[in-house]
Design a protein around this motif. Structure first.
Motif, short mmCIF file in Angstrom:
data_model
loop_
_atom_site.label_atom_id
_atom_site.label_comp_id
_atom_site.label_asym_id
_atom_site.label_seq_id
_atom_site.Cartn_x
_atom_site.Cartn_y
_atom_site.Cartn_z
N LEU A 130 0.81 -1.21 0.00
CA LEU A 130 0.00 0.00 0.00
C LEU A 130 0.84 1.26 0.00
N ALA A 131 1.97 1.27 0.74
CA ALA A 131 2.80 2.48 0.83
C ALA A 131 3.31 2.90 -0.54
N GLY A 132 3.81 1.94 -1.32
CA GLY A 132 4.30 2.27 -2.66
C GLY A 132 3.19 2.61 -3.62
N LEU A 133 2.02 2.00 -3.40
CA LEU A 133 0.90 2.21 -4.31
C LEU A 133 0.28 3.59 -4.14
N ARG A 134 0.33 4.14 -2.93
CA ARG A 134 -0.27 5.45 -2.70
C ARG A 134 0.35 6.53 -3.58
N GLY A 135 1.64 6.38 -3.88
CA GLY A 135 2.29 7.39 -4.70
C GLY A 135 2.21 7.13 -6.19
N ALA A 136 1.57 6.03 -6.60
CA ALA A 136 1.47 5.68 -8.01
C ALA A 136 0.34 6.48 -8.66
N SER A 137 0.71 7.34 -9.58
CA SER A 137 -0.29 8.13 -10.30
C SER A 137 -0.50 7.63 -11.72
N ARG A 138 0.36 6.69 -12.16
CA ARG A 138 0.24 6.14 -13.50
C ARG A 138 0.17 4.62 -13.42
N ALA A 139 -0.45 4.04 -14.45
CA ALA A 139 -0.54 2.59 -14.53
C ALA A 139 -0.74 2.20 -15.98
N LYS A 140 -0.35 0.99 -16.30
CA LYS A 140 -0.56 0.41 -17.62
C LYS A 140 -1.34 -0.88 -17.42
N VAL A 141 -2.31 -1.11 -18.30
CA VAL A 141 -3.16 -2.29 -18.19
C VAL A 141 -2.80 -3.26 -19.32
N GLU A 142 -2.49 -4.49 -18.93
CA GLU A 142 -2.09 -5.52 -19.88
C GLU A 142 -3.22 -6.54 -20.01
N PHE A 143 -3.48 -6.94 -21.25
CA PHE A 143 -4.42 -8.03 -21.53
C PHE A 143 -3.59 -9.19 -22.09
N PRO A 144 -3.19 -10.14 -21.23
CA PRO A 144 -2.23 -11.17 -21.64
C PRO A 144 -2.67 -12.00 -22.84
N GLU A 145 -3.96 -12.28 -22.96
CA GLU A 145 -4.41 -13.15 -24.05
C GLU A 145 -4.22 -12.50 -25.42
N THR A 146 -4.37 -11.19 -25.49
CA THR A 146 -4.25 -10.49 -26.77
C THR A 146 -2.92 -9.76 -26.93
N GLY A 147 -2.16 -9.61 -25.84
CA GLY A 147 -0.91 -8.87 -25.90
C GLY A 147 -1.10 -7.36 -25.96
#
Length: 337
Positions: free
Chosen positions: A198-215
């Motif tokens: 949680l401590a590291g996640l609180r400062g995360a303002s960006r994210a990337k979403v991966e869909f493994p089946e389609t790449g």
């Protein structure tokens, strides 16, 4: 730090069976090649997640009756207010007629009672009772009319029908789900993150979403971490919102969220260049003469962006084939000469 080279894999043990089947097929063009270089990449924490619609509604029946008209089905686009289906409203219509008759009788009784009160033939209590009866009859008539309107189910929002829960001819009852509609322009993924992250996640303002089946990889539009944790699992729920133009994504899909928690210099290789045989990973590296040679590598996790971190077996400046099938055929043909 320059990765240490791993020993070369014996060629005769690692040529895939498909290359044997394709022996003798000439390649018209040389395979595409990428020159590896250390680059600054996003450091991320991956978490499994599920796609859901931000705006989704399930239309439920509010009256009892048989479904007599169905005008939609799963996958169909609808507009807000569009008729989805109709329920047999004859019983409700009879209720409206009865309520209107009682309202007319109550109104006439009130008029008579008021006339008698003005002529001092009855008390004020009788007039008050007649007025109360009139108000009650009006309320009953309004309720009956509202119930009649509930026989027609309309779309609560513009979007796509996710599921139709009933068929023509089925009986509907109050509270029974009829149709589920969602807005495809508002999608997000829901991930559960353990407390120790949680401590590291609180400062995360960006994210990337991966869909493994389609790449497919999609940059998140916004990251939202809920302020409370689940007392049973000790996890926090994170909502990662997708852009409105995210195509090929529907509610219920499995995804993997990579929360960006920093940046670092790493040597990476594109995933399409990797040949996997069980637990062994390898790539085709071009030697000084331009001939492909299969080399075993040790790979880490995928970095945010999809490429794989190189732990050992490759160095900056190595030329790696992006088309291992073509490179394998070329190696097989060269060995047959």
């Amino acid at each position: 730090m320059t990765p240490h080279a791993l020993p070369m894999i014996p060629l005769r043990l690692t040529i895939p069976f498909v290359f044997m089947c394709l022996n003798g097929i000439a390649t018209a063009q040389a395979p595409q090649v990428v020159t590896l270089q250390s680059r600054e990449v996003d450091l991320s924490y991956p978490a499994e997640s599920v796609v859901e619609a931000v705006r989704q509604a399930t239309v439920a029946a509010q009256v009892s009756g048989r479904i007599v008209d169905v005008r939609t089905d799963a996958g169909r686009r609808v507009k807000a207010g569009e008729v989805l289906l109709r329920i047999d409203a004859r019983e409700a219509a009879e209720g409206v007629a009865g309520a209107q008759a009682q309202l007319a009788q109550a109104k006439a009784n009130f008029d008579r009672t008021r006339n008698l009160f003005e002529r001092k033939f009855i008390s004020g209590a009788a007039l008050d009772k007649a007025a109360a009866d009139l108000k009650s009859a009006r309320a009953a008539a309004g309720q009956a009319g509202a119930g009649l309107s509930h026989a027609t189910a309309t779309a609560p929002l513009s979007g796509i029908v996710a599921q139709r829960h009933v068929e023509l001819g089925e009986m509907a009852a109050p509270g029974k789900p009829l149709v589920t509609v969602f807005d495809p322009k508002g999608l997000r993924v829901i991930a559960s993150v353990p407390q120790y992250k949680l401590a590291g996640l609180r400062g995360a303002s960006r994210a990337k979403v991966e869909f493994p089946e389609t790449g497919k990889w999609i940059d998140a539009a916004r990251v939202e971490v809920l302020p409370t944790l689940d007392a049973n699992t000790h996890t926090v729920t994170a909502r990662v919102y997708l852009p409105d133009d995210a195509s090929g994504v529907v509610p219920g899909m499995a995804a993997r969220v990579h929360f960006v928690i920093g940046r670092a210099l790493k040597l990476t290789v594109p995933p399409q260049a990797v040949v996997r045989r069980g637990e062994v990973s390898a790539v085709y590296v071009l030697d000084a003469s331009g001939a492909p040679r299969l080399r075993q590598v040790r790979l880490g996790e995928a970095v945010a962006g999809g490429e794989l971190e190189v732990m050992a077996g490759l160095s900056a400046g190595d030329k790696v084939s992006l088309e291992p099938v073509k490179s394998g055929i070329a190696v097989r043909q060269a060995a047959a000469k």
